[in-house]
Design an enzyme around this catalytic site. Structure first.
Site, PDB file in Angstrom:
ATOM      1  N   THR A 150       4.755  -5.691   5.057  1.00 17.93           N
ATOM      2  CA  THR A 150       3.395  -6.250   5.064  1.00 17.93           C
ATOM      3  C   THR A 150       3.401  -7.780   4.965  1.00 17.93           C
ATOM      4  O   THR A 150       4.355  -8.370   4.444  1.00 17.93           O
ATOM      5  CB  THR A 150       2.615  -5.665   3.859  1.00 17.93           C
ATOM      6  OG1 THR A 150       1.435  -6.411   3.647  1.00 17.93           O
ATOM      7  CG2 THR A 150       3.424  -5.731   2.563  1.00 17.93           C
ATOM      8  N   ASP A 151       2.305  -8.392   5.401  1.00 20.92           N
ATOM      9  CA  ASP A 151       2.163  -9.845   5.248  1.00 20.92           C
ATOM     10  C   ASP A 151       1.910 -10.228   3.789  1.00 20.92           C
ATOM     11  O   ASP A 151       2.031 -11.389   3.416  1.00 20.92           O
ATOM     12  CB  ASP A 151       1.034 -10.389   6.138  1.00 20.92           C
ATOM     13  CG  ASP A 151      -0.349  -9.792   5.851  1.00 20.92           C
ATOM     14  OD1 ASP A 151      -0.458  -8.876   5.006  1.00 20.92           O
ATOM     15  OD2 ASP A 151      -1.329 -10.250   6.480  1.00 20.92           O
ATOM     16  N   GLU A 152       1.549  -9.223   2.958  1.00 16.79           N
ATOM     17  CA  GLU A 152       1.173  -9.534   1.568  1.00 16.79           C
ATOM     18  C   GLU A 152       2.353 -10.066   0.754  1.00 16.79           C
ATOM     19  O   GLU A 152       2.152 -10.667  -0.302  1.00 16.79           O
ATOM     20  CB  GLU A 152       0.528  -8.306   0.906  1.00 16.79           C
ATOM     21  CG  GLU A 152      -0.673  -7.837   1.700  1.00 16.79           C
ATOM     22  CD  GLU A 152      -1.560  -6.822   0.999  1.00 16.79           C
ATOM     23  OE1 GLU A 152      -1.588  -6.777  -0.226  1.00 16.79           O
ATOM     24  OE2 GLU A 152      -2.246  -6.082   1.732  1.00 16.79           O
ATOM     25  N   TYR A 187       1.741  -4.074  -5.753  1.00 17.15           N
ATOM     26  CA  TYR A 187       2.035  -3.529  -4.422  1.00 17.15           C
ATOM     27  C   TYR A 187       2.907  -4.498  -3.622  1.00 17.15           C
ATOM     28  O   TYR A 187       3.974  -4.139  -3.134  1.00 17.15           O
ATOM     29  CB  TYR A 187       0.734  -3.235  -3.659  1.00 17.15           C
ATOM     30  CG  TYR A 187       0.938  -3.060  -2.169  1.00 17.15           C
ATOM     31  CD1 TYR A 187       1.655  -1.979  -1.667  1.00 17.15           C
ATOM     32  CD2 TYR A 187       0.440  -3.998  -1.254  1.00 17.15           C
ATOM     33  CE1 TYR A 187       1.866  -1.817  -0.292  1.00 17.15           C
ATOM     34  CE2 TYR A 187       0.644  -3.846   0.114  1.00 17.15           C
ATOM     35  CZ  TYR A 187       1.353  -2.759   0.581  1.00 17.15           C
ATOM     36  OH  TYR A 187       1.567  -2.614   1.937  1.00 17.15           O
ATOM     37  N   LYS A 202       6.820  -4.179  -2.275  1.00 14.55           N
ATOM     38  CA  LYS A 202       7.207  -4.269  -0.861  1.00 14.55           C
ATOM     39  C   LYS A 202       8.210  -5.411  -0.659  1.00 14.55           C
ATOM     40  O   LYS A 202       9.161  -5.282   0.108  1.00 14.55           O
ATOM     41  CB  LYS A 202       5.970  -4.489   0.030  1.00 14.55           C
ATOM     42  CG  LYS A 202       5.040  -3.308   0.143  1.00 14.55           C
ATOM     43  CD  LYS A 202       5.672  -2.076   0.785  1.00 14.55           C
ATOM     44  CE  LYS A 202       5.930  -2.225   2.269  1.00 14.55           C
ATOM     45  NZ  LYS A 202       6.413  -0.968   2.882  1.00 14.55           N
TER      46      LYS A 202
HETATM   47  P1  NAD Z   1      -0.495   5.354   3.679  1.00 16.04           P
HETATM   48  O1  NAD Z   1      -0.651   5.245   2.203  1.00 16.04           O
HETATM   49  O2  NAD Z   1      -1.652   5.782   4.513  1.00 16.04           O
HETATM   50  O3  NAD Z   1       0.703   6.363   4.011  1.00 16.04           O
HETATM   51  C1  NAD Z   1       1.904   6.396   3.296  1.00 16.04           C
HETATM   52  C2  NAD Z   1       2.594   7.725   3.589  1.00 16.04           C
HETATM   53  O4  NAD Z   1       3.852   7.729   2.890  1.00 16.04           O
HETATM   54  C3  NAD Z   1       1.808   8.942   3.108  1.00 16.04           C
HETATM   55  O5  NAD Z   1       1.784   9.922   4.126  1.00 16.04           O
HETATM   56  C4  NAD Z   1       2.580   9.418   1.892  1.00 16.04           C
HETATM   57  O6  NAD Z   1       2.501  10.829   1.703  1.00 16.04           O
HETATM   58  C5  NAD Z   1       3.995   8.983   2.244  1.00 16.04           C
HETATM   59  N1  NAD Z   1       4.847   8.803   1.065  1.00 16.04           N
HETATM   60  C6  NAD Z   1       4.524   8.142  -0.078  1.00 16.04           C
HETATM   61  N2  NAD Z   1       5.564   8.190  -0.931  1.00 16.04           N
HETATM   62  C7  NAD Z   1       6.565   8.856  -0.300  1.00 16.04           C
HETATM   63  C8  NAD Z   1       7.896   9.207  -0.662  1.00 16.04           C
HETATM   64  N3  NAD Z   1       8.398   8.871  -1.856  1.00 16.04           N
HETATM   65  N4  NAD Z   1       8.660   9.878   0.221  1.00 16.04           N
HETATM   66  C9  NAD Z   1       8.140  10.245   1.448  1.00 16.04           C
HETATM   67  N5  NAD Z   1       6.879   9.943   1.827  1.00 16.04           N
HETATM   68  C10 NAD Z   1       6.103   9.262   0.958  1.00 16.04           C
HETATM   69  O7  NAD Z   1       0.053   3.940   4.137  1.00 16.04           O
HETATM   70  P2  NAD Z   1      -0.115   3.175   5.526  1.00 16.04           P
HETATM   71  O8  NAD Z   1      -1.313   2.335   5.444  1.00 16.04           O
HETATM   72  O9  NAD Z   1       0.047   4.136   6.643  1.00 16.04           O
HETATM   73  O10 NAD Z   1       1.155   2.204   5.467  1.00 16.04           O
HETATM   74  C11 NAD Z   1       2.406   2.595   5.994  1.00 16.04           C
HETATM   75  C12 NAD Z   1       3.411   1.476   5.783  1.00 16.04           C
HETATM   76  O11 NAD Z   1       2.958   0.298   6.435  1.00 16.04           O
HETATM   77  C13 NAD Z   1       3.594   1.117   4.313  1.00 16.04           C
HETATM   78  O12 NAD Z   1       4.959   0.837   4.111  1.00 16.04           O
HETATM   79  C14 NAD Z   1       2.759  -0.150   4.144  1.00 16.04           C
HETATM   80  O13 NAD Z   1       3.299  -0.978   3.134  1.00 16.04           O
HETATM   81  C15 NAD Z   1       2.902  -0.779   5.511  1.00 16.04           C
HETATM   82  N6  NAD Z   1       1.776  -1.640   5.926  1.00 16.04           N
HETATM   83  C16 NAD Z   1       0.486  -1.175   5.854  1.00 16.04           C
HETATM   84  C17 NAD Z   1      -0.547  -1.984   6.299  1.00 16.04           C
HETATM   85  C18 NAD Z   1      -1.986  -1.500   6.276  1.00 16.04           C
HETATM   86  O14 NAD Z   1      -2.889  -2.289   6.576  1.00 16.04           O
HETATM   87  N7  NAD Z   1      -2.257  -0.239   5.961  1.00 16.04           N
HETATM   88  C19 NAD Z   1      -0.273  -3.259   6.805  1.00 16.04           C
HETATM   89  C20 NAD Z   1       1.060  -3.697   6.863  1.00 16.04           C
HETATM   90  C21 NAD Z   1       2.067  -2.861   6.427  1.00 16.04           C
HETATM   91  P1  TYD Z   2      -7.980  -3.230   1.388  1.00 14.10           P
HETATM   92  O1  TYD Z   2      -8.543  -2.449   2.527  1.00 14.10           O
HETATM   93  O2  TYD Z   2      -7.771  -2.537   0.083  1.00 14.10           O
HETATM   94  O3  TYD Z   2      -6.644  -3.920   1.899  1.00 14.10           O
HETATM   95  P2  TYD Z   2      -5.717  -5.082   1.191  1.00 14.10           P
HETATM   96  O4  TYD Z   2      -6.067  -5.174  -0.240  1.00 14.10           O
HETATM   97  O5  TYD Z   2      -4.343  -4.530   1.406  1.00 14.10           O
HETATM   98  O6  TYD Z   2      -5.977  -6.338   1.967  1.00 14.10           O
HETATM   99  O7  TYD Z   2      -8.946  -4.465   1.124  1.00 14.10           O
HETATM  100  C1  TYD Z   2      -9.235  -5.387   2.153  1.00 14.10           C
HETATM  101  C2  TYD Z   2     -10.069  -6.488   1.544  1.00 14.10           C
HETATM  102  O8  TYD Z   2     -11.345  -5.938   1.162  1.00 14.10           O
HETATM  103  C3  TYD Z   2      -9.478  -7.060   0.274  1.00 14.10           C
HETATM  104  O9  TYD Z   2      -9.747  -8.455   0.234  1.00 14.10           O
HETATM  105  C4  TYD Z   2     -10.234  -6.342  -0.841  1.00 14.10           C
HETATM  106  C5  TYD Z   2     -11.594  -6.112  -0.228  1.00 14.10           C
HETATM  107  N1  TYD Z   2     -12.308  -4.897  -0.675  1.00 14.10           N
HETATM  108  C6  TYD Z   2     -13.645  -4.980  -1.071  1.00 14.10           C
HETATM  109  O10 TYD Z   2     -14.271  -6.057  -1.061  1.00 14.10           O
HETATM  110  N2  TYD Z   2     -14.267  -3.832  -1.458  1.00 14.10           N
HETATM  111  C7  TYD Z   2     -13.636  -2.631  -1.514  1.00 14.10           C
HETATM  112  O11 TYD Z   2     -14.267  -1.614  -1.907  1.00 14.10           O
HETATM  113  C8  TYD Z   2     -12.280  -2.550  -1.080  1.00 14.10           C
HETATM  114  C9  TYD Z   2     -11.534  -1.242  -1.107  1.00 14.10           C
HETATM  115  C10 TYD Z   2     -11.646  -3.722  -0.666  1.00 14.10           C
END
Ligand code: NAD
Ligand code: TYD
Length: 355
Positions: free
Chosen positions: A135-137, A161, A165
């Site tokens: 992630t960019d975070e 989080y 990561k």
């Molecule tokens: P998500 O929470 O929707 O999905 C995570 C999945 O991993 C789930 O299906 C969960 O059951 C599985 N999981 C959790 N712990 C596990 C374990 N110990 N063993 C096997 N499976 C396990 O997350 P997402 O949003 O799909 O993100 C996927 C990846 O991409 C993550 O690594 C996250 O850090 C990264 N990412 C997400 C975003 C975003 O905006 N959602 C952006 C950049 C990077």
């Molecule tokens: P989120 O979707 O949780 O992603 P991330 O924290 O990984 O960026 O949140 C996106 C942005 O929205 C973040 O700045 C937090 C804000 N946010 C709200 O303002 N209200 C909410 O109920 C949630 C879940 C997030």
């Protein structure tokens, strides 16, 4: 020659989109290892039922013997690691699971992969890839005038989080430098799109809008995120897997910086058009300011020029096209949302897949 890919976390939001896209464009077998935490949902993969190119295995990335067995049994050529705890607010509420899965779990996964990879023939060894989805975070928070995050930025994670990561990224890097494991890392900005769990901002606000609940804006709503349609993230991962330089990291983003309030107002305007409220009032009436998140990062923005320059990747969607598709998807898939929000999706999983 090795012929299979192992996807971890492939029942989550991005992982399931990745698996669906992969199967749509390739005949290669996908082993999908997912623990099925609250965020994992086999309903996302319903259309693959009976498809022999997809094998789902419920299990933990931290289970060395399980992972090693799968790698050996299926002659895996690449691992794409999505599995993680992914919600910042949950990491603030209870960080331990984040350390267990994102740090300890990734470590055990790397160890199992190293065991397997060490026993491969030379040509398979050099063709093997471990792609870590991050992630960019990990780069921390930007000021208004700062340039977007480049791959060379310092790691300055601010939440449990992002710290977990960041730790996993460092482990992946170390396994390349120390053991020569052929790794790739992608650091992507905020995703949105189909199958997004309704605890995250965009799906939460769509769901709350439609059910007449408040749309909670943390603090002043002026925090900025850089939004990328999930299918574009998946195409970037496929491209990096195919042509990325081993040991390198690639930032992935859509050049779509938006303050949260603007994102929610846009959602409201699209809903006003596609599914107007029965009382004729605008959905924006439901916007409610709530207490800010602890340690809330002010701005994320990704400089994705390296991926474009070196690997020719560009996103297909703008924010305007992607967000419209997303809202329409949620309107068309209310049953998916209802199953999750009522907890009934667990029953569905048992009925359809695990018995
Ligand atoms: P998500 O929470 O929707 O999905 C995570 C999945 O991993 C789930 O299906 C969960 O059951 C599985 N999981 C959790 N712990 C596990 C374990 N110990 N063993 C096997 N499976 C396990 O997350 P997402 O949003 O799909 O993100 C996927 C990846 O991409 C993550 O690594 C996250 O850090 C990264 N990412 C997400 C975003 C975003 O905006 N959602 C952006 C950049 C990077
Ligand atoms: P989120 O979707 O949780 O992603 P991330 O924290 O990984 O960026 O949140 C996106 C942005 O929205 C973040 O700045 C937090 C804000 N946010 C709200 O303002 N209200 C909410 O109920 C949630 C879940 C997030």
């Amino acid at each position: 020659m090795l012929t299979t890919v192992l996807v971890t976390g492939g029942a989550g939001f991005i992982g399931s989109n990745f698996v669906l896209d992969w199967i749509a464009s390739s005949d290669e077998l996908v082993i999908n290892l997912d623990k099925l935490t609250y965020a994992g949902n086999l309903q996302n993969l319903e259309t693959l039922k009976g498809d022999k190119r997809h094998i789902f295995v419920q299990g933990d990335i931290g289970d060395h013997n399980l992972v090693l067995g799968l790698l050996r049994e299926h002659n895996v050529r690449a691992v794409i690691n999505f599995a993680a705890e992914s919600h910042v607010d949950r990491s603030i509420d209870g960080p331990e699971e984040f350390i267990q899965t994102n740090v300890v779990g990734t470590f055990h996964l790397l160890e199992a992969v190293r065991d397997y990879w060490g026993g491969l023939a030379e040509n398979d060894k050099s063709a093997f890839r471990f792609l870590h989805v991050s992630t960019d975070e990990v780069y921390g928070s930007l000021e208004k005038s700062d340039p977007p995050f480049a791959e060379t930025n310092r790691y300055e994670p601010n939440s449990p989080y992002s710290a977990s990561k960041a730790a996993s990224d460092h482990l992946v890097r170390a396994y390349h430098h120390t053991y020569g494991l052929p790794v790739l890392t992608t650091n992507c900005s905020n995703n949105y799109g189909p199958y997004h769990f309704p605890e995250k901002l965009i799906p939460l606000c769509i769901h709350n809008a439609l059910t007449g609940k408040p749309l909670p804006i943390y603090g002043d709503g002026q925090q900025v995120r850089d939004w990328l349609y999930v299918k574009d993230h998946c195409s970037a991962i496929r491209r990096v897997l195919e042509a990325g330089k081993v040991g390198e990291t690639y930032n992935v983003g859509g050049w779509n910086e938006k303050p949260n309030l603007e994102v929610v107002q846009t959602l409201c305007a699209i809903l006003d058009e596609l599914k107007p409220r029965s009382d004729g009032r605008p959905y924006a009436d439901q916007i409610t300011y709530v207490k800010d998140r602890l340690g809330h990062d002010r701005r994320y923005a990704i400089d994705a020029r390296r991926l474009e320059r070196e690997l020719g990747w560009r996103p297909a969607e703008t924010f305007e096209t992607g967000i419209k598709k997303t809202v329409q998807w949620y309107l068309d898939n209310q049953e998916w949302v209802n199953n999750i929000t009522s907890g009934a999706y667990r029953d569905w999983v048992e009925r359809q897949y695990l018995v």
